[in-house]
Design a protein around this motif. Structure first.
Motif, PDB file in Angstrom:
ATOM      1  N   LEU A  75      37.651  54.530  43.967  1.00  0.00           N
ATOM      2  CA  LEU A  75      37.349  53.118  43.768  1.00  0.00           C
ATOM      3  C   LEU A  75      38.618  52.372  44.153  1.00  0.00           C
ATOM      4  N   TYR A  76      38.560  51.642  45.250  1.00  0.00           N
ATOM      5  CA  TYR A  76      39.738  50.951  45.768  1.00  0.00           C
ATOM      6  C   TYR A  76      39.361  49.566  46.258  1.00  0.00           C
ATOM      7  N   LEU A  77      40.281  48.630  46.057  1.00  0.00           N
ATOM      8  CA  LEU A  77      40.148  47.273  46.565  1.00  0.00           C
ATOM      9  C   LEU A  77      41.328  46.966  47.466  1.00  0.00           C
ATOM     10  N   ALA A  78      41.102  46.098  48.433  1.00  0.00           N
ATOM     11  CA  ALA A  78      42.209  45.610  49.247  1.00  0.00           C
ATOM     12  C   ALA A  78      43.186  44.882  48.328  1.00  0.00           C
ATOM     13  N   PRO A  79      44.492  45.024  48.549  1.00  0.00           N
ATOM     14  CA  PRO A  79      45.471  44.376  47.663  1.00  0.00           C
ATOM     15  C   PRO A  79      45.261  42.870  47.509  1.00  0.00           C
ATOM     16  N   SER A  80      44.813  42.211  48.534  1.00  0.00           N
ATOM     17  CA  SER A  80      44.656  40.753  48.487  1.00  0.00           C
ATOM     18  C   SER A  80      43.535  40.279  47.577  1.00  0.00           C
ATOM     19  N   VAL A  81      42.650  41.170  47.137  1.00  0.00           N
ATOM     20  CA  VAL A  81      41.529  40.759  46.279  1.00  0.00           C
ATOM     21  C   VAL A  81      41.560  41.428  44.908  1.00  0.00           C
ATOM     22  N   GLN A  82      42.645  42.088  44.571  1.00  0.00           N
ATOM     23  CA  GLN A  82      42.732  42.731  43.263  1.00  0.00           C
ATOM     24  C   GLN A  82      42.885  41.681  42.169  1.00  0.00           C
ATOM     25  N   ALA A  83      42.539  42.061  40.959  1.00  0.00           N
ATOM     26  CA  ALA A  83      42.645  41.216  39.764  1.00  0.00           C
ATOM     27  C   ALA A  83      41.691  40.023  39.814  1.00  0.00           C
ATOM     28  N   ARG A  84      40.549  40.177  40.470  1.00  0.00           N
ATOM     29  CA  ARG A  84      39.514  39.136  40.499  1.00  0.00           C
ATOM     30  C   ARG A  84      38.250  39.583  39.767  1.00  0.00           C
TER      31      ARG A  84
END
Length: 150
Positions: A75-84
């Protein structure tokens, strides 16, 4: 919010692989074991197996969850959209399809461990790293839908 969760397509391998490889490349404690091309190929195999769900924002894949049955393998998110809260959107999509889920997260990945615990996972055990390619200590987590007997 304009996000959409959908099954991955073969053409998503490049973006999912780039997201996964960026995590290894940019995380100080994580060994970079594979090239970006190898990581993209790995994501392509997971997509071919039907394991991958992606999260799109404005038509661009910004995260993914790979699940083999009850096991969440990534489970991974691009760094620019983390913590949303978008990781939770992906996780809820998997929880909606399963009565039980399990996974292993690296012990050094405090944010991931807190994320899983906030989302109803409990610690089921700890490993020394002998069981994973990175040779890093990890934590086994399990989630069971409420009102389901084991």
């Amino acid at each position: 919010m304009s996000i959409r969760v959908r099954p991955a397509r073969p053409t998503d391998a490049g973006r999912t692989g780039s997201i996964l490889h960026a995590f290894a490349r940019d995380t100080a404690w994580m060994p970079e074991l594979w090239s970006e091309a190898e990581t993209i190929a790995h994501c392509g195999k997971m997509i071919d197996r039907g394991w991958v769900t992606v999260l799109e924002h404005r038509g661009r894949v910004e995260g993914f969850l790979a699940r083999d049955g009850e096991e969440i393998v990534a489970l991974y998110l691009a760094p620019s959209v983390q913590a949303r809260g978008w990781g939770a959107v992906l996780l809820r999509a998997a929880q909606d399809r399963c009565e039980r889920l399990h996974l292993r997260a690296f012990a050094a990945n405090g944010p991931a461990n807190r994320f899983y615990e906030r989302n109803g996972f409990t610690v089921a055990g700890r490993g020394t790293g002998a069981e994973n390619d990175e040779n890093l200590p990890d934590i086994a987590y399990v989630w069971i839908r409420e009102n389901v007997t084991a």
